[in-house]
Design a protein around this motif. Structure first.
Motif, mmCIF file in Angstrom:
data_model
loop_
_atom_site.group_PDB
_atom_site.id
_atom_site.type_symbol
_atom_site.label_atom_id
_atom_site.label_comp_id
_atom_site.label_asym_id
_atom_site.label_seq_id
_atom_site.Cartn_x
_atom_site.Cartn_y
_atom_site.Cartn_z
ATOM 1 N N VAL A 64 0.852 -1.190 0.000
ATOM 2 C CA VAL A 64 0.000 0.000 0.000
ATOM 3 C C VAL A 64 0.888 1.240 0.000
ATOM 4 O O VAL A 64 1.789 1.369 0.829
ATOM 5 N N LEU A 65 0.629 2.137 -0.943
ATOM 6 C CA LEU A 65 1.406 3.365 -1.103
ATOM 7 C C LEU A 65 0.535 4.585 -0.884
ATOM 8 O O LEU A 65 -0.642 4.580 -1.250
ATOM 9 N N ARG A 66 1.131 5.602 -0.297
ATOM 10 C CA ARG A 66 0.495 6.922 -0.306
ATOM 11 C C ARG A 66 1.158 7.722 -1.420
ATOM 12 O O ARG A 66 2.379 7.896 -1.424
ATOM 13 N N VAL A 67 0.363 8.204 -2.359
ATOM 14 C CA VAL A 67 0.861 8.979 -3.493
ATOM 15 C C VAL A 67 0.402 10.421 -3.314
ATOM 16 O O VAL A 67 -0.784 10.679 -3.115
ATOM 17 N N THR A 68 1.351 11.365 -3.376
ATOM 18 C CA THR A 68 1.028 12.780 -3.198
ATOM 19 C C THR A 68 1.435 13.559 -4.433
ATOM 20 O O THR A 68 2.572 13.460 -4.892
ATOM 21 N N ASN A 69 0.500 14.296 -4.985
ATOM 22 C CA ASN A 69 0.762 15.168 -6.129
ATOM 23 C C ASN A 69 1.508 16.402 -5.618
ATOM 24 O O ASN A 69 0.963 17.196 -4.851
ATOM 25 N N LEU A 70 2.759 16.577 -6.030
ATOM 26 C CA LEU A 70 3.571 17.678 -5.526
ATOM 27 C C LEU A 70 3.085 19.041 -6.023
ATOM 28 O O LEU A 70 3.425 20.066 -5.432
ATOM 29 N N ALA A 71 2.281 19.043 -7.073
ATOM 30 C CA ALA A 71 1.795 20.322 -7.608
ATOM 31 C C ALA A 71 0.660 20.906 -6.776
ATOM 32 O O ALA A 71 0.485 22.125 -6.733
ATOM 33 N N ASN A 72 -0.126 20.034 -6.100
ATOM 34 C CA ASN A 72 -1.271 20.561 -5.363
ATOM 35 C C ASN A 72 -1.404 20.005 -3.943
ATOM 36 O O ASN A 72 -2.309 20.386 -3.207
ATOM 37 N N GLY A 73 -0.522 19.071 -3.563
ATOM 38 C CA GLY A 73 -0.542 18.524 -2.210
ATOM 39 C C GLY A 73 -1.599 17.465 -1.964
ATOM 40 O O GLY A 73 -1.707 16.936 -0.849
ATOM 41 N N ARG A 74 -2.373 17.094 -2.961
ATOM 42 C CA ARG A 74 -3.421 16.090 -2.778
ATOM 43 C C ARG A 74 -2.816 14.695 -2.722
ATOM 44 O O ARG A 74 -1.871 14.385 -3.446
ATOM 45 N N SER A 75 -3.371 13.830 -1.852
ATOM 46 C CA SER A 75 -2.831 12.492 -1.636
ATOM 47 C C SER A 75 -3.916 11.434 -1.783
ATOM 48 O O SER A 75 -5.105 11.707 -1.584
ATOM 49 N N VAL A 76 -3.481 10.218 -2.089
ATOM 50 C CA VAL A 76 -4.387 9.079 -2.154
ATOM 51 C C VAL A 76 -3.584 7.820 -1.821
ATOM 52 O O VAL A 76 -2.393 7.736 -2.136
ATOM 53 N N ASN A 77 -4.227 6.862 -1.166
ATOM 54 C CA ASN A 77 -3.597 5.578 -0.882
ATOM 55 C C ASN A 77 -4.028 4.566 -1.937
ATOM 56 O O ASN A 77 -5.218 4.448 -2.249
ATOM 57 N N VAL A 78 -3.067 3.824 -2.470
ATOM 58 C CA VAL A 78 -3.353 2.831 -3.509
ATOM 59 C C VAL A 78 -2.631 1.519 -3.181
ATOM 60 O O VAL A 78 -1.637 1.515 -2.461
ATOM 61 N N ARG A 79 -3.148 0.434 -3.737
ATOM 62 C CA ARG A 79 -2.564 -0.889 -3.523
ATOM 63 C C ARG A 79 -1.974 -1.413 -4.834
ATOM 64 O O ARG A 79 -2.599 -1.326 -5.889
ATOM 65 N N VAL A 80 -0.771 -1.958 -4.769
ATOM 66 C CA VAL A 80 -0.099 -2.497 -5.961
ATOM 67 C C VAL A 80 -0.742 -3.828 -6.339
ATOM 68 O O VAL A 80 -0.742 -4.775 -5.543
ATOM 69 N N ASN A 81 -1.292 -3.919 -7.559
ATOM 70 C CA ASN A 81 -1.841 -5.190 -8.035
ATOM 71 C C ASN A 81 -1.488 -5.455 -9.491
ATOM 72 O O ASN A 81 -2.023 -6.380 -10.106
ATOM 73 N N ASP A 82 -0.579 -4.645 -10.060
ATOM 74 C CA ASP A 82 -0.239 -4.803 -11.476
ATOM 75 C C ASP A 82 1.211 -4.380 -11.689
ATOM 76 O O ASP A 82 1.838 -3.786 -10.798
ATOM 77 N N ARG A 83 1.751 -4.697 -12.863
ATOM 78 C CA ARG A 83 3.113 -4.318 -13.225
ATOM 79 C C ARG A 83 3.082 -3.219 -14.280
ATOM 80 O O ARG A 83 2.230 -3.181 -15.150
ATOM 81 N N GLY A 84 4.053 -2.328 -14.187
ATOM 82 C CA GLY A 84 4.152 -1.183 -15.071
ATOM 83 C C GLY A 84 4.545 0.026 -14.247
ATOM 84 O O GLY A 84 4.799 -0.118 -13.044
ATOM 85 N N PRO A 85 4.561 1.196 -14.826
ATOM 86 C CA PRO A 85 4.387 1.495 -16.257
ATOM 87 C C PRO A 85 5.646 1.151 -17.046
ATOM 88 O O PRO A 85 6.741 1.127 -16.487
ATOM 89 N N PHE A 86 5.484 0.892 -18.317
ATOM 90 C CA PHE A 86 6.605 0.519 -19.167
ATOM 91 C C PHE A 86 6.944 1.642 -20.140
ATOM 92 O O PHE A 86 7.238 1.407 -21.318
ATOM 93 N N VAL A 87 6.896 2.855 -19.613
ATOM 94 C CA VAL A 87 7.294 4.055 -20.347
ATOM 95 C C VAL A 87 8.474 4.664 -19.600
ATOM 96 O O VAL A 87 8.416 4.838 -18.376
ATOM 97 N N ALA A 88 9.538 4.967 -20.311
ATOM 98 C CA ALA A 88 10.749 5.498 -19.671
ATOM 99 C C ALA A 88 10.437 6.747 -18.860
ATOM 100 O O ALA A 88 9.695 7.626 -19.300
ATOM 101 N N GLY A 89 11.003 6.794 -17.659
ATOM 102 C CA GLY A 89 10.852 7.970 -16.822
ATOM 103 C C GLY A 89 9.633 7.980 -15.926
ATOM 104 O O GLY A 89 9.459 8.903 -15.129
ATOM 105 N N ARG A 90 8.784 6.963 -16.019
ATOM 106 C CA ARG A 90 7.590 6.904 -15.180
ATOM 107 C C ARG A 90 7.764 5.836 -14.099
ATOM 108 O O ARG A 90 8.221 4.731 -14.376
ATOM 109 N N GLU A 91 7.361 6.182 -12.891
ATOM 110 C CA GLU A 91 7.565 5.311 -11.730
ATOM 111 C C GLU A 91 6.335 4.486 -11.389
ATOM 112 O O GLU A 91 6.447 3.356 -10.933
#
Length: 232
Positions: A64-91
């Motif tokens: 379980v991750l807490r993800v925070t948008n640095l541009a506006n401070g908004r956060s959400v908790n998400v659960r890892v259930n998939d693999r990706g992203p497979f685009v360079a530079g994306r986490e």
């Protein structure tokens, strides 16, 4: 005359892995939605774009991750259930519901920080732990007819504090230059952290309430490649 530089200290402790994968800052997030809705994920679950889930290349399923948008401070908790992203530079690749909470649907991507809230193992045990805690609380409440706190009740936890690694160098002179720069910029509690091969520059003991402000100041001053770890 003593100067602020006297606040610098050497700490011979943590290993190189001490900051790894606990917390990541200033990384890129994207999201996926209708095209994949209803399809199996890498974990075998069916992807539901309205659930709070995400794809990550390496973290165990169930983390379980807490993800925070640095541009506006908004956060959400998400659960890892998939693999990706497979685009360079994306986490991380978020579900549409999570992206909506971060207000990044129109942009498609966002600069975020990631905090591991619980490991896959912890998530699997959390329900049992919650039930056990509730049972203990019920027993304690029942044993105190007056409603006063039971003498064996656990004290409240202290507020969290954080350490931020701003840089890591094989050349100590470079580490010293960064430390002096941080002090001139007004940062406090700047320390060196030594290993056999590296000198890290750390801002220590940041209260939870001030973490966001310190991160914003670092980014504003051009220090974007930092790592954050809870001070245990």
């Amino acid at each position: 005359m003593k100067t602020k530089l006297l606040t610098l200290a050497f700490i011979f402790a943590f290993s190189c892995a001490s900051f790894a994968s606990v917390y990541k800052a200033n990384v890129h997030a994207s999201y996926y939605a209708e095209k994949f809705n209803g399809r199996p994920t890498a974990s075998g679950e069916i992807f539901n774009m309205n659930d709070y889930t995400c794809a990550h290349k390496t973290l165990p399923f169930g983390t379980v991750l807490r993800v925070t948008n640095l541009a506006n401070g908004r956060s959400v908790n998400v659960r890892v259930n998939d693999r990706g992203p497979f685009v360079a530079g994306r986490e991380i690749d978020l579900s549409k519901a999570a992206a909506f909470q971060l207000d990044m649907l129109s942009s498609g991507t966002a600069n975020v920080r990631l905090e591991i809230i619980s490991s896959a193992e912890h998530s699997a045990q959390s329900a049992a732990t919650a039930k056990a805690a509730a049972k203990v609380q019920q027993t304690a409440s029942g044993s105190s007819a007056s409603g006063a706190q039971a003498s064996g009740a656990a004290p409240l936890k202290e507020a969290a504090a954080w350490n931020i690694q701003v840089g890591s160098f094989t050349n100590r002179d470079y580490a010293n230059e960064l430390a002096q720069s941080l002090l001139r910029e007004g940062f406090k509690d700047v320390y060196f952290q030594k290993t056999d091969t590296l000198t890290r520059v750390i801002i220590k003991n940041i209260p939870d309430a001030k973490l966001k402000a310190v991160e914003e100041k670092l980014i504003t001053n051009g220090h974007s490649g930092y790592l954050v770890k809870k001070n245990s």
